[in-house]
Scaffold this motif. Structure first.
Motif, PDB file in Angstrom:
ATOM      1  N   SER A  26       0.733  -1.420  -0.070  1.00 53.33           N
ATOM      2  CA  SER A  26      -0.024   0.053   0.298  1.00 53.33           C
ATOM      3  C   SER A  26       1.103   1.500   0.448  1.00 53.33           C
ATOM      4  CB  SER A  26      -0.880   0.295   0.972  1.00 53.33           C
ATOM      5  OG  SER A  26      -0.678   0.222   2.137  1.00 53.33           O
ATOM      6  N   GLU A  27       0.361   2.382  -0.648  1.00 48.38           N
ATOM      7  CA  GLU A  27       1.075   4.199  -0.410  1.00 48.38           C
ATOM      8  C   GLU A  27       1.694   4.348   1.032  1.00 48.38           C
ATOM      9  OE1 GLU A  27       3.090   7.119  -1.111  1.00 48.38           O
ATOM     10  OE2 GLU A  27       2.544   6.023  -2.761  1.00 48.38           O
ATOM     11  N   SER A  28       0.469   3.351   2.066  1.00 51.51           N
ATOM     12  CA  SER A  28       0.733   4.315   3.483  1.00 51.51           C
ATOM     13  C   SER A  28       2.403   3.330   3.540  1.00 51.51           C
ATOM     14  CB  SER A  28      -0.207   3.734   4.353  1.00 51.51           C
ATOM     15  OG  SER A  28      -0.261   2.466   4.182  1.00 51.51           O
ATOM     16  N   LEU A  29       2.515   2.728   3.159  1.00 46.78           N
ATOM     17  CA  LEU A  29       3.530   1.647   3.618  1.00 46.78           C
ATOM     18  C   LEU A  29       4.682   1.993   2.383  1.00 46.78           C
ATOM     19  CD1 LEU A  29       3.112  -2.293   3.745  1.00 46.78           C
ATOM     20  CD2 LEU A  29       3.100  -0.130   5.800  1.00 46.78           C
ATOM     21  N   LEU A  30       4.628   2.039   1.440  1.00 44.76           N
ATOM     22  CA  LEU A  30       5.891   3.395   0.438  1.00 44.76           C
ATOM     23  C   LEU A  30       6.175   4.490   1.089  1.00 44.76           C
ATOM     24  CD1 LEU A  30       4.097   1.099  -2.759  1.00 44.76           C
ATOM     25  CD2 LEU A  30       6.138   0.743  -1.128  1.00 44.76           C
ATOM     26  N   ALA A  31       5.136   5.336   1.719  1.00 43.32           N
ATOM     27  CA  ALA A  31       4.882   6.208   2.001  1.00 43.32           C
ATOM     28  C   ALA A  31       6.215   5.890   3.463  1.00 43.32           C
ATOM     29  CB  ALA A  31       3.758   6.852   2.637  1.00 43.32           C
ATOM     30  N   ARG A  32       6.607   5.415   3.974  1.00 40.68           N
ATOM     31  CA  ARG A  32       7.700   5.434   4.949  1.00 40.68           C
ATOM     32  C   ARG A  32       9.232   5.204   4.591  1.00 40.68           C
ATOM     33  NH1 ARG A  32       4.763   2.900   9.781  1.00 40.68           N
ATOM     34  NH2 ARG A  32       2.617   2.819   9.737  1.00 40.68           N
ATOM     35  N   ASP A  33       9.506   5.315   2.963  1.00 41.39           N
ATOM     36  CA  ASP A  33      10.041   5.374   2.110  1.00 41.39           C
ATOM     37  C   ASP A  33      10.576   6.261   1.232  1.00 41.39           C
ATOM     38  OD1 ASP A  33      12.011   2.387   2.727  1.00 41.39           O
ATOM     39  OD2 ASP A  33       9.804   2.012   1.954  1.00 41.39           O
ATOM     40  N   ARG A  34       9.988   7.354   1.666  1.00 40.32           N
ATOM     41  CA  ARG A  34      10.000   8.056   0.555  1.00 40.32           C
ATOM     42  C   ARG A  34      10.715   9.465   0.859  1.00 40.32           C
ATOM     43  NH1 ARG A  34       6.695   7.864  -4.447  1.00 40.32           N
ATOM     44  NH2 ARG A  34       5.263   6.742  -4.211  1.00 40.32           N
ATOM     45  N   TRP A  35      11.479  10.386   0.158  1.00 46.45           N
ATOM     46  CA  TRP A  35      12.310  11.562   1.173  1.00 46.45           C
ATOM     47  C   TRP A  35      12.057  12.396  -0.294  1.00 46.45           C
ATOM     48  CZ3 TRP A  35      13.275  12.886   6.005  1.00 46.45           C
ATOM     49  CH2 TRP A  35      13.221  11.712   7.059  1.00 46.45           C
ATOM     50  N   SER A  36      11.782  13.503   0.090  1.00 55.13           N
ATOM     51  CA  SER A  36      11.878  15.219  -1.088  1.00 55.13           C
ATOM     52  C   SER A  36      13.363  15.583  -1.259  1.00 55.13           C
ATOM     53  CB  SER A  36      10.473  15.655  -0.416  1.00 55.13           C
ATOM     54  OG  SER A  36      10.829  16.515   0.489  1.00 55.13           O
ATOM     55  N   LYS A  37      13.067  16.484  -2.208  1.00 54.55           N
ATOM     56  CA  LYS A  37      14.605  16.781  -2.268  1.00 54.55           C
ATOM     57  C   LYS A  37      15.084  17.751  -0.923  1.00 54.55           C
ATOM     58  CE  LYS A  37      14.396  16.206  -7.441  1.00 54.55           C
ATOM     59  NZ  LYS A  37      14.314  17.182  -8.437  1.00 54.55           N
ATOM     60  N   ASP A  38      13.689  18.531  -0.413  1.00 56.06           N
ATOM     61  CA  ASP A  38      14.076  19.924   0.535  1.00 56.06           C
ATOM     62  C   ASP A  38      13.549  18.625   1.708  1.00 56.06           C
ATOM     63  OD1 ASP A  38      11.996  18.769   0.559  1.00 56.06           O
ATOM     64  OD2 ASP A  38      10.562  20.716   0.835  1.00 56.06           O
ATOM     65  N   GLY A  39      14.095  17.175   1.725  1.00 59.63           N
ATOM     66  CA  GLY A  39      14.256  16.417   2.899  1.00 59.63           C
ATOM     67  C   GLY A  39      13.372  16.592   4.241  1.00 59.63           C
ATOM     68  N   GLY A  58       8.121  11.163   3.894  1.00 60.83           N
ATOM     69  CA  GLY A  58       7.172  10.685   3.928  1.00 60.83           C
ATOM     70  C   GLY A  58       6.386  11.441   2.267  1.00 60.83           C
ATOM     71  N   GLU A  59       7.006  12.427   1.626  1.00 65.14           N
ATOM     72  CA  GLU A  59       6.796  12.451  -0.225  1.00 65.14           C
ATOM     73  C   GLU A  59       7.731  12.676  -0.751  1.00 65.14           C
ATOM     74  OE1 GLU A  59       6.117  16.703   1.131  1.00 65.14           O
ATOM     75  OE2 GLU A  59       4.462  16.689   2.519  1.00 65.14           O
ATOM     76  N   GLY A  60       8.083  12.289  -1.903  1.00 61.77           N
ATOM     77  CA  GLY A  60       9.083  13.171  -2.661  1.00 61.77           C
ATOM     78  C   GLY A  60       9.049  11.146  -3.610  1.00 61.77           C
ATOM     79  N   PRO A  61      10.544  10.877  -4.090  1.00 58.86           N
ATOM     80  CA  PRO A  61      10.729   9.474  -4.881  1.00 58.86           C
ATOM     81  C   PRO A  61      11.353   8.444  -3.688  1.00 58.86           C
ATOM     82  CG  PRO A  61      12.114  11.559  -5.090  1.00 58.86           C
ATOM     83  CD  PRO A  61      11.264  12.119  -4.290  1.00 58.86           C
ATOM     84  N   ILE A  62      10.377   7.430  -3.991  1.00 52.43           N
ATOM     85  CA  ILE A  62      11.164   6.080  -3.042  1.00 52.43           C
ATOM     86  C   ILE A  62      12.405   5.614  -3.157  1.00 52.43           C
ATOM     87  CG2 ILE A  62      10.300   5.163  -4.337  1.00 52.43           C
ATOM     88  CD1 ILE A  62       8.776   3.184  -2.945  1.00 52.43           C
ATOM     89  N   TYR A  63      12.747   5.727  -1.938  1.00 51.06           N
ATOM     90  CA  TYR A  63      14.788   5.022  -1.989  1.00 51.06           C
ATOM     91  C   TYR A  63      14.459   3.695  -1.593  1.00 51.06           C
ATOM     92  CZ  TYR A  63      15.570   9.680  -2.897  1.00 51.06           C
ATOM     93  OH  TYR A  63      16.182  11.003  -3.319  1.00 51.06           O
ATOM     94  N   GLY A  64      13.613   2.947  -0.960  1.00 47.74           N
ATOM     95  CA  GLY A  64      13.836   1.448  -0.615  1.00 47.74           C
ATOM     96  C   GLY A  64      12.177   0.450  -0.832  1.00 47.74           C
ATOM     97  N   ILE A  65      12.288  -0.482  -0.752  1.00 46.64           N
ATOM     98  CA  ILE A  65      10.924  -1.448  -0.618  1.00 46.64           C
ATOM     99  C   ILE A  65      11.983  -2.005   0.557  1.00 46.64           C
ATOM    100  CG2 ILE A  65      11.195  -2.479  -2.376  1.00 46.64           C
ATOM    101  CD1 ILE A  65       8.132  -2.713  -2.804  1.00 46.64           C
TER     102      ILE A  65
END
Length: 444
Positions: free
Chosen positions: A132-145, A148-155
């Motif tokens: 789910s997106e709620s789980l994938l969001a825990r691997d997201r970091w935006s360019k401004d730090g 929970g937002e921005g590209p996904i960096y893991g799974i």
């Protein structure tokens, strides 16, 4: 709490496999590398049962890729936190690694471009269909730090729930009636076990983080899923304060239990892993920690797993957890062929086939089990699967507090011994957490 018999058979297997609700099963695919190559991989699977699974998965991946050799390095959680960033920065680290999702590790490495965004692989392998997106969001970091937002960096390959392990026989001997329906029932059970001469709570604080799990577990069990915005904002760095009634009362309980004999004698000199082994051996009634201990806990058939009971009025309490450390690709992947190989490896580690191997070993996979999987699911795992289904259905998966800032884990580790030794008041302990958080917000 639901009870589960030890009966096996197709009907039971079919019903239990259907409990995982987060994924649509898809066929396992592999991206074939163009030439013979080594793939350096670091992971944190340091328990014997976990090691057996990851080694089996690596062999299967190599069998499907005859010109690839997995160069595996096993690290503990602590070792990864200490060495990963330095190794990758020095150009001597892994291509694929497990990494903690919080600001200290994944966030900092993403900002320094030591990790690669994985959106192309998420799209290629359709990871959102598995998790789910709620789980994938825990691997997201935006360019401004922004967490929970921005590209996904893991799974991640495993689901995690921090819950309440209990020894049914110890509770029965102490006159405790099951199931425990409320937090008051839990407190009353602790007192009965103590009166019966058993340590109520298995605890060791010399190493690992059982005290953190207990503190966060009881605090978040007092938060209803419908009121979760405050804890979400804290973890994702959006603002707020750790100085809440729930955190203060949880700290007070922890200090009371430590000072009044609710933990093992000499718990300050016992590691968390050793405390788990004592619990498996029948010492203690309860232990609060995660599903990553399922493989070990199955050695004692009296041990079961449930959510920490909520106080009256909290209908869908949060349970700390989510997923284990994420699989990520580091900046050591210098060309497209290596990136594709690394992406293929990670995809296999979160595939339905890998989920079956984890379930066979008694662990809770984050990807759904195939409907036709021939599995004899253990009673303990079935309890975890049912909890996972319920938590996701009610949006009740909580958070690890240390994800909130790069230094929060150290702040907790530095101050928890003082709290438990009575050398720091609960209010001062919570103030330390809040000061750490305020400092982090100011630095962003």
């Amino acid at each position: 709490m639901h009870r589960h018999s030890r009966k096996t058979g197709a009907l039971r297997r079919k019903s239990l496999i259907g409990l995982v609700s987060l994924a649509v099963v898809s066929a396992v695919t592999f991206a074939q590398p163009a030439s013979a190559t080594d793939l350096p991989v670091w992971d944190d699977y340091s328990y014997a049962a976990q090691t057996a699974v990851i080694e089996a998965l690596d062999k299967k991946f190599e069998a499907a890729h005859p010109d690839v050799t997995i160069k595996r390095t096993q690290r503990t959680f602590e070792d990864l936190g200490l060495t990963l960033r330095l190794a990758v920065s020095a150009g001597d680290g892994p291509v694929v690694t497990k990494v903690n999702q919080g600001a200290k590790d994944m966030g900092a490495m993403a900002q320094k471009k030591l990790l690669l965004p994985l959106d192309e692989f998420s799209k290629k392998y359709d990871w959102p269909a598995r998790q789910s997106e709620s789980l994938l969001a825990r691997d997201r970091w935006s360019k401004d730090g922004q967490f929970g937002e921005g590209p996904i960096y893991g799974i991640s390959g495993l689901a995690e729930i921090v819950g309440l392990y209990y020894n049914e026989q110890v509770l029965k001997d102490a006159g405790v009636e099951l199931p425990l329906k409320t937090f008051d029932d839990f407190l009353a059970a602790l007192d009965k076990v103590k009166e019966a001469g058993q340590p109520p709570i298995a605890m060791g604080t010399a190493k690992n983080h059982l005290a953190l799990h207990l503190l966060a577990g009881i605090s978040q069990a007092h938060i209803d899923a419908k009121s979760r915005k405050q804890i979400d904002d804290l973890i994702y760095g959006r603002g707020g304060s750790w100085k809440t009634d729930g955190n203060l009362e949880s700290a007070k309980l922890m200090q009371h239990w430590a000072e009044d004999g609710y933990f093992y004698n000499g718990f300050q000199g016992i590691s968390g892993d050793d405390a788990v082994q004592l619990f498996i051996a029948g010492q203690g009634a309860f232990l609060v920690s995660g599903t990553w201990y399922f493989g070990d806990m199955q050695a004692n058939p009296n041990i079961h797993f449930m959510a920490i009971p909520a106080p009256k009025g909290v209908n869908h309490p949060l349970s700390v957890g989510g997923v284990d450390l994420a699989w990520a690709i580091t900046s050591q992947a210098k060309n497209d062929k290596m990136k594709d190989l690394a992406g293929s490896y990670i995809d296999y580690m979160v595939s339905p086939e890998a989920a079956v191997e984890w379930a066979k070993a008694g662990y809770l996979p984050s990807t759904a089990l195939p409907k036709d999987a021939d599995l004899d699911v253990s009673p303990l795992l079935s309890e975890g699967l049912e909890m996972w289904k319920s938590l996701n259905a009610n949006d009740a998966i909580g958070h690890y507090p240390d994800w909130s800032t790069p230094t929060m884990l150290k702040t907790i580790d530095d101050n928890m011994p003082l709290l438990l030794a009575g050398q720091q008041t609960p209010a001062a302990f919570v103030d330390k957490l809040d000061a750490d958080y305020s400092s982090y917000l100011a630095s962003k």
